[in-house]
Design a protein around this motif. Structure first.
Motif, PDB file in Angstrom:
ATOM      1  N   TYR A  91      55.861 -41.108 -62.603  1.00 52.92           N
ATOM      2  CA  TYR A  91      56.990 -41.988 -62.851  1.00 52.92           C
ATOM      3  C   TYR A  91      56.484 -43.314 -63.405  1.00 52.92           C
ATOM      4  CZ  TYR A  91      59.644 -38.954 -59.633  1.00 52.92           C
ATOM      5  OH  TYR A  91      60.260 -37.892 -59.019  1.00 52.92           O
ATOM      6  N   LEU A 142      54.143 -32.540 -54.609  1.00 56.15           N
ATOM      7  CA  LEU A 142      55.008 -31.581 -53.924  1.00 56.15           C
ATOM      8  C   LEU A 142      54.174 -30.376 -53.533  1.00 56.15           C
ATOM      9  CD1 LEU A 142      58.048 -30.936 -53.306  1.00 56.15           C
ATOM     10  CD2 LEU A 142      58.119 -29.821 -55.534  1.00 56.15           C
ATOM     11  N   GLY A 176      56.508 -24.641 -52.381  1.00 59.79           N
ATOM     12  CA  GLY A 176      57.592 -24.260 -51.498  1.00 59.79           C
ATOM     13  C   GLY A 176      58.188 -25.413 -50.721  1.00 59.79           C
ATOM     14  N   GLY A 177      57.725 -26.599 -50.993  1.00 60.14           N
ATOM     15  CA  GLY A 177      58.179 -27.763 -50.251  1.00 60.14           C
ATOM     16  C   GLY A 177      59.474 -28.341 -50.779  1.00 60.14           C
ATOM     17  N   ASN A 178      60.102 -29.185 -49.985  1.00 65.01           N
ATOM     18  CA  ASN A 178      61.353 -29.828 -50.391  1.00 65.01           C
ATOM     19  C   ASN A 178      61.305 -31.335 -50.224  1.00 65.01           C
ATOM     20  OD1 ASN A 178      61.503 -30.045 -47.629  1.00 65.01           O
ATOM     21  ND2 ASN A 178      62.946 -28.372 -47.404  1.00 65.01           N
ATOM     22  N   TYR A 216      69.942 -32.052 -52.621  1.00 69.25           N
ATOM     23  CA  TYR A 216      69.132 -32.660 -51.574  1.00 69.25           C
ATOM     24  C   TYR A 216      69.258 -34.166 -51.780  1.00 69.25           C
ATOM     25  CZ  TYR A 216      66.833 -28.075 -51.167  1.00 69.25           C
ATOM     26  OH  TYR A 216      66.556 -26.740 -50.993  1.00 69.25           O
ATOM     27  N   PHE A 234      68.141 -38.228 -50.634  1.00 60.08           N
ATOM     28  CA  PHE A 234      67.067 -39.018 -50.050  1.00 60.08           C
ATOM     29  C   PHE A 234      67.387 -40.509 -50.166  1.00 60.08           C
ATOM     30  CE2 PHE A 234      63.955 -35.520 -50.083  1.00 60.08           C
ATOM     31  CZ  PHE A 234      64.466 -34.697 -51.063  1.00 60.08           C
ATOM     32  N   LEU A 287      59.780 -42.857 -47.554  1.00 60.45           N
ATOM     33  CA  LEU A 287      60.984 -42.109 -47.252  1.00 60.45           C
ATOM     34  C   LEU A 287      61.617 -42.635 -45.966  1.00 60.45           C
ATOM     35  CD1 LEU A 287      62.802 -39.632 -47.908  1.00 60.45           C
ATOM     36  CD2 LEU A 287      61.313 -38.310 -46.392  1.00 60.45           C
ATOM     37  N   LYS A 333      66.389 -38.067 -45.139  1.00 60.40           N
ATOM     38  CA  LYS A 333      66.734 -37.049 -46.134  1.00 60.40           C
ATOM     39  C   LYS A 333      67.800 -36.122 -45.561  1.00 60.40           C
ATOM     40  CE  LYS A 333      62.822 -34.303 -44.525  1.00 60.40           C
ATOM     41  NZ  LYS A 333      61.466 -33.793 -44.851  1.00 60.40           N
ATOM     42  N   PHE A 382      69.260 -32.183 -46.267  1.00 60.86           N
ATOM     43  CA  PHE A 382      69.179 -30.913 -46.990  1.00 60.86           C
ATOM     44  C   PHE A 382      70.389 -30.044 -46.669  1.00 60.86           C
ATOM     45  CE2 PHE A 382      65.478 -32.265 -48.653  1.00 60.86           C
ATOM     46  CZ  PHE A 382      64.306 -32.095 -47.944  1.00 60.86           C
ATOM     47  N   ARG A 405      64.987 -25.683 -56.803  1.00 59.57           N
ATOM     48  CA  ARG A 405      64.453 -24.901 -57.906  1.00 59.57           C
ATOM     49  C   ARG A 405      63.824 -23.660 -57.299  1.00 59.57           C
ATOM     50  NH1 ARG A 405      59.663 -27.761 -60.639  1.00 59.57           N
ATOM     51  NH2 ARG A 405      58.568 -26.684 -58.985  1.00 59.57           N
ATOM     52  N   SER A 435      62.854 -21.893 -54.303  1.00 59.30           N
ATOM     53  CA  SER A 435      62.622 -22.318 -52.920  1.00 59.30           C
ATOM     54  C   SER A 435      61.928 -23.674 -52.865  1.00 59.30           C
ATOM     55  CB  SER A 435      61.759 -21.289 -52.197  1.00 59.30           C
ATOM     56  OG  SER A 435      60.497 -21.184 -52.839  1.00 59.30           O
ATOM     57  N   THR A 436      61.792 -24.293 -54.012  1.00 61.64           N
ATOM     58  CA  THR A 436      61.065 -25.557 -54.083  1.00 61.64           C
ATOM     59  C   THR A 436      61.971 -26.652 -54.622  1.00 61.64           C
ATOM     60  OG1 THR A 436      59.018 -24.363 -54.518  1.00 61.64           O
ATOM     61  CG2 THR A 436      59.030 -26.700 -55.065  1.00 61.64           C
ATOM     62  N   LEU A 437      61.729 -27.840 -54.144  1.00 61.10           N
ATOM     63  CA  LEU A 437      62.487 -28.984 -54.661  1.00 61.10           C
ATOM     64  C   LEU A 437      62.144 -29.217 -56.127  1.00 61.10           C
ATOM     65  CD1 LEU A 437      64.285 -31.489 -54.031  1.00 61.10           C
ATOM     66  CD2 LEU A 437      62.165 -32.704 -53.541  1.00 61.10           C
ATOM     67  N   GLY A 438      63.163 -29.438 -56.942  1.00 61.86           N
ATOM     68  CA  GLY A 438      62.941 -29.768 -58.342  1.00 61.86           C
ATOM     69  C   GLY A 438      62.802 -31.271 -58.514  1.00 61.86           C
ATOM     70  N   LEU A 498      63.547 -35.248 -59.035  1.00 60.77           N
ATOM     71  CA  LEU A 498      64.449 -36.186 -58.377  1.00 60.77           C
ATOM     72  C   LEU A 498      65.095 -37.088 -59.411  1.00 60.77           C
ATOM     73  CD1 LEU A 498      62.423 -37.366 -55.246  1.00 60.77           C
ATOM     74  CD2 LEU A 498      64.270 -35.703 -55.344  1.00 60.77           C
TER      75      LEU A 498
END
Lengths: 115, 116
Positions: free
Chosen positions: A36, A97, A100-102, B32, B34, B46, B49, B51, B97, B99-102, B104
């Motif tokens: 970023y 990341l 499989g993480g969120n 999701y 945050f 953070l 959050k 979900f 995305r 099973s994974t976070l895409g 932000l």
């Protein structure tokens, strides 16, 4: 919690030189890392998404030849600002990341000043 | 297109007063959500959050946020602000995305000033 480091934290360079910024996940394997850019008093602008072992995906308007991203291992991604100019001066932040993480874990940022 | 709106650029409150920072999003599915805090020259920390599940989520430093699907909002609250809460606050929205976070999407941020 997961820790992400960035190095250097601050760099000053001359116009025309290249600068490399490292982003490391210290205690987990990051299959995806994000870069970023943040202008003063502005939000974070996503520059690119990098997946380990493959080419980075750049956001629209970001010059891929100027901002080279390498995600060579599961714990390290680098951003190289090539032929830096004063307008490249900014705060660069990476995030990582886990597969499989969120949740993205953010580094502390690198302040780049181009003279 | 996805977007995140933080309508307040700058908020000033007195120490001990309550706080609410607003965040609205535009997205086709349940995102999701945050909230992050950033001190000057620092990275993002953070706060909390969301979900799924309970729409009222508790975070660190006494913060909480409530997801309201009907209003597409995720406002951040704190009942009693401390001087150390002065910082920049960012709302962010992500999506699944697989099973994974895409990626932000960030709001533009709200600068919080706390008067002693």
């Amino acid at each position: 919690g997961a820790v992400v480091s960035q190095h250097p934290s601050r760099v000053i360079c001359k116009s025309g030189t290249s600068v490399k910024i490292e982003c490391r996940s210290l205690d987990f394997q990051a299959t995806t890392m994000f870069w970023y850019r943040q202008f003063p008093k502005k939000s974070l602008m996503l520059m690119a998404t990098s997946n380990e072992g493959s080419k980075a995906t750049y956001e629209q308007g970001v010059e891929k030849d100027k901002f080279l991203i390498n995600h060579a291992s599961l714990t390290l991604s680098t951003l190289t600002v090539t032929s830096a100019h004063p307008e490249d001066s900014s705060f660069y932040i990476c995030s990582a990341l886990e597969g499989g993480g969120n949740e993205q874990f953010f580094g502390p940022g690198t302040r780049l000043t181009v003279l | 297109a996805q977007s995140v709106t933080q309508p307040d650029i700058h908020i000033t409150v007195s120490e001990g007063a309550s706080l609410e920072l607003r965040c609205n999003y535009s997205y086709g599915a349940t995102p999701y959500l945050f909230w992050y805090v950033q001190s000057p020259g620092q990275g993002l920390q953070l706060l909390l959050k969301y979900f799924s599940g309970d729409t009222l989520v508790q975070g660190i430093k006494g913060f909480e946020a409530e997801f309201k699907r009907s209003q597409s909002s995720f406002n951040l609250r704190k009942p009693s602000v401390h001087w150390s809460d002065a910082a920049e606050y960012f709302c962010a929205v992500g999506f699944d995305r697989g099973s994974t976070l895409g990626r932000l999407y960030f709001g533009r941020g709200t600068q919080l000033t706390v008067w002693p």
